[in-house]
Design an enzyme around this catalytic site. Structure first.
Site, PDB file in Angstrom:
ATOM      1  N   SER A 146      44.036  41.049  37.075  1.00  0.00           N
ATOM      2  CA  SER A 146      43.203  40.272  37.934  1.00  0.00           C
ATOM      3  C   SER A 146      43.428  40.480  39.407  1.00  0.00           C
ATOM      4  O   SER A 146      42.797  39.627  40.280  1.00  0.00           O
ATOM      5  CB  SER A 146      43.858  38.547  37.617  1.00  0.00           C
ATOM      6  OG  SER A 146      45.135  38.811  38.145  1.00  0.00           O
ATOM      7  N   LYS A 175      41.272  35.685  36.436  1.00  0.00           N
ATOM      8  CA  LYS A 175      40.984  36.431  35.099  1.00  0.00           C
ATOM      9  C   LYS A 175      42.337  36.311  34.659  1.00  0.00           C
ATOM     10  O   LYS A 175      43.554  36.022  35.199  1.00  0.00           O
ATOM     11  CB  LYS A 175      40.823  38.120  35.446  1.00  0.00           C
ATOM     12  CG  LYS A 175      39.444  38.318  36.149  1.00  0.00           C
ATOM     13  CD  LYS A 175      39.366  39.477  36.096  1.00  0.00           C
ATOM     14  CE  LYS A 175      38.232  40.192  36.944  1.00  0.00           C
ATOM     15  NZ  LYS A 175      38.244  41.404  37.592  1.00  0.00           N
ATOM     16  N   ASP A 206      52.323  37.395  43.382  1.00  0.00           N
ATOM     17  CA  ASP A 206      52.145  38.890  43.624  1.00  0.00           C
ATOM     18  C   ASP A 206      50.958  39.553  44.198  1.00  0.00           C
ATOM     19  O   ASP A 206      51.322  40.284  45.300  1.00  0.00           O
ATOM     20  CB  ASP A 206      52.375  39.604  42.474  1.00  0.00           C
ATOM     21  CG  ASP A 206      53.699  39.276  41.575  1.00  0.00           C
ATOM     22  OD1 ASP A 206      54.615  39.003  42.115  1.00  0.00           O
ATOM     23  OD2 ASP A 206      53.594  39.547  40.298  1.00  0.00           O
ATOM     24  N   GLY A 226      55.111  42.928  35.856  1.00  0.00           N
ATOM     25  CA  GLY A 226      56.447  43.194  36.537  1.00  0.00           C
ATOM     26  C   GLY A 226      56.216  42.995  38.084  1.00  0.00           C
ATOM     27  O   GLY A 226      55.060  43.438  38.512  1.00  0.00           O
ATOM     28  N   LYS A 227      56.959  41.971  38.875  1.00  0.00           N
ATOM     29  CA  LYS A 227      56.536  41.705  40.276  1.00  0.00           C
ATOM     30  C   LYS A 227      56.509  43.000  40.929  1.00  0.00           C
ATOM     31  O   LYS A 227      55.747  42.825  41.917  1.00  0.00           O
ATOM     32  CB  LYS A 227      57.863  40.650  40.811  1.00  0.00           C
ATOM     33  CG  LYS A 227      57.474  39.433  39.759  1.00  0.00           C
ATOM     34  CD  LYS A 227      58.522  38.272  40.436  1.00  0.00           C
ATOM     35  CE  LYS A 227      58.797  37.224  39.395  1.00  0.00           C
ATOM     36  NZ  LYS A 227      57.542  36.539  38.888  1.00  0.00           N
ATOM     37  N   ASP A 259      44.237  31.568  35.034  1.00  0.00           N
ATOM     38  CA  ASP A 259      45.588  32.157  34.702  1.00  0.00           C
ATOM     39  C   ASP A 259      46.245  32.269  35.836  1.00  0.00           C
ATOM     40  O   ASP A 259      45.794  33.335  36.646  1.00  0.00           O
ATOM     41  CB  ASP A 259      45.443  33.189  33.804  1.00  0.00           C
ATOM     42  CG  ASP A 259      46.920  34.145  33.520  1.00  0.00           C
ATOM     43  OD1 ASP A 259      47.842  33.423  33.879  1.00  0.00           O
ATOM     44  OD2 ASP A 259      46.823  35.214  33.149  1.00  0.00           O
ATOM     45  N   GLY A 318      50.850  26.951  45.856  1.00  0.00           N
ATOM     46  CA  GLY A 318      49.690  26.937  44.948  1.00  0.00           C
ATOM     47  C   GLY A 318      48.252  26.356  45.446  1.00  0.00           C
ATOM     48  O   GLY A 318      47.767  26.967  46.549  1.00  0.00           O
TER      49      GLY A 318
END
Ligand code: RIB
Length: 308
Positions: free
Chosen positions: A288, A282, A249, A37-38, A243, A218
């Site tokens: 992560s 991770k 977030d 969930g953000k 990933d 990115g």
């Protein structure tokens, strides 16, 4: 103090060779259930980055509710204003392919009951930094933004997933964090003639609504555009992503924690960029998210910021 108003989910993560096309079934060997969930991810990211955090949102009374809050609880996030509702806890189905690309579908469930009235006025004073996203009812977001502005809190909106943000609400926030798609959508919804590049769209939006617009790019890092026309290009750490779920977030939570600690915009952007990159190493969103010590250990490897 950071106050996150937003979503809590459980993420079902499935690794696949490639993402499915519409109408297609693909097989993956297994799955992982992690908290997500953000809103919750950003709250945890800020907490791991060393901030005192309160999370306001809603979960169900189902067994998944405990999974959704376990990491937040362990990190010491204040959960005393969480709502327990009859709808099931939010659930996200996430496929991640071999290149680290993902596809996410969210069943909002309990998040649809999250309401601004859950937040007491006492949490919205000048010492508060309110962080919001777009996974709870938007009318509740905008009503909380108006209250927070009136009470003196600083406000950070992460307009993810992309959608329409009221012009009035945009005028009341301090920072808008968006990715390349979201910046175009927010500007488009305002009726602005949106230029092709994310930089240009962010510059236009910053000038038009008088808010600092930060676009995450990115592997290319991020760009910050200020209302006076100035800007900063933020580099990214060179990493091999496993990933990217939760990377945005982690950026937002790291940025909030740095601002809350009193760092200036440039330093907070560096902190956020490193936090975002480390979250790609991770699998899973919350597993992560890096700690303050991990972020600070990697900060020296980040190249210098440049003026845009
Ligand atoms: O930003 C990643 C998050 O989006 C996931 O944790 C998922 O729950 C969705 O909300």
């Amino acid at each position: 103090m950071i106050l996150v108003f937003g979503s809590l989910n459980v993420d079902v993560m499935i690794g696949v060779d490639r993402l499915p096309q519409p109408g297609e079934t693909v097989l993956g060997p297994g799955y992982q259930l992690t908290a997500g969930g953000k809103g919750a991810n950003q709250a945890l990211a800020a907490s791991r980055a060393g901030a005192w955090v309160t999370m306001v949102g809603s979960i169900g009374t189902d067994p998944l509710a405990e999974t959704a809050i376990a990491d937040l609880r362990e990190s010491g996030v204040d959960l005393s204003h969480l709502g327990r509702v009859v709808e099931p806890t939010g659930l996200a189905a996430i496929c991640v392919d071999k290149a680290g690309e993902n596809q996410i579908v969210v069943a909002s469930g309990a998040n649809r009951r999250t309401a601004a009235r859950q937040v007491p006025d006492a949490l919205l004073g000048p010492e508060a930094l309110l962080v919001l996203q777009m996974e709870v009812p938007l009318a509740e977001n905008w009503s909380l933004v108006a209250r927070a502005r009136a009470k003196g809190a600083r406000i950070l909106l992460n307009a993810a997933p992309a959608g329409a943000v009221e012009r009035k609400a945009l005028g009341e926030i301090d920072w808008l964090i968006v990715n390349e798609t979201e910046v175009q959508q927010v500007a488009g919804h305002l009726g602005l003639k949106v230029p092709g590049s994310a930089h240009d769209a962010a510059r236009l939006l910053a000038r038009e609504v008088g808010v600092t617009v930060i676009v995450t790019l990115g592997a290319a890092g991020a760009a910050a555009c200020l209302p006076d026309g100035s800007g900063l290009a933020v580099p990214a750490l060179a990493i091999k992503p496993v990933d990217t779920v939760g990377a945005g977030d982690s950026f937002v939570g790291g940025f909030a924690a740095a601002i809350d600690r009193g760092l200036g915009l440039a330093e907070a952007l560096r902190y956020a960029s490193v936090g975002g990159a480390l979250a790609c190493l991770k699998t899973g969103a919350q597993p992560s998210l890096p700690t303050r010590a991990e972020i600070e250990a990697s900060l020296p490897q980040l190249p210098a910021l440049k003026a845009l």
